[in-house]
Scaffold this motif. Structure first.
Motif, PDB file in Angstrom:
ATOM      1  N   GLU A  39      36.927  47.735  42.826  1.00 32.81           N
ATOM      2  CA  GLU A  39      37.656  47.897  41.566  1.00 32.81           C
ATOM      3  C   GLU A  39      38.054  49.330  41.269  1.00 32.81           C
ATOM      4  O   GLU A  39      39.016  49.566  40.569  1.00 32.81           O
ATOM      5  N   LEU A  44      44.264  49.531  44.053  1.00 29.59           N
ATOM      6  CA  LEU A  44      44.191  48.420  43.110  1.00 29.59           C
ATOM      7  C   LEU A  44      44.750  48.822  41.750  1.00 29.59           C
ATOM      8  O   LEU A  44      45.457  48.048  41.110  1.00 29.59           O
ATOM      9  N   GLU A  45      44.446  50.035  41.320  1.00 33.35           N
ATOM     10  CA  GLU A  45      44.921  50.507  40.018  1.00 33.35           C
ATOM     11  C   GLU A  45      46.446  50.570  39.961  1.00 33.35           C
ATOM     12  O   GLU A  45      47.039  50.399  38.907  1.00 33.35           O
ATOM     13  N   LYS A  50      47.417  43.410  39.438  1.00 34.89           N
ATOM     14  CA  LYS A  50      45.979  43.676  39.536  1.00 34.89           C
ATOM     15  C   LYS A  50      45.150  42.535  38.944  1.00 34.89           C
ATOM     16  O   LYS A  50      44.210  42.070  39.572  1.00 34.89           O
TER      17      LYS A  50
END
Length: 67
Positions: A39, A44-45, A50
């Motif tokens: 995470e 991913l950000e 997402k």
């Protein structure tokens, strides 16, 4: 994301957790969900979808657990 026909034996507390974990990591990789397991990942950000990726990863893990 493509689907995978590979099925991981459900974790039921009687089987080997470490082996299940390795198989789940491989399965998540095949599904393109490995970034959801990290995470804090900068990749991913940056993803627009997402929340969808995290939801798919969570559901995949839940469906791999025994009742």
């Amino acid at each position: 994301m493509e689907t995978s026909k590979f099925e991981v034996e459900k974790l039921d507390g009687k089987n080997d957790y470490c082996l299940w974990e390795v198989k789940m990591m491989a399965h998540m990789g095949n599904l393109g969900l490995e970034e959801a397991l990290k995470e804090s990942s900068k990749i991913l950000e940056k993803l627009k979808n997402k929340d969808q990726i995290l939801k798919k990863a969570k559901n995949t893990i839940i469906l791999s657990l025994s009742d």
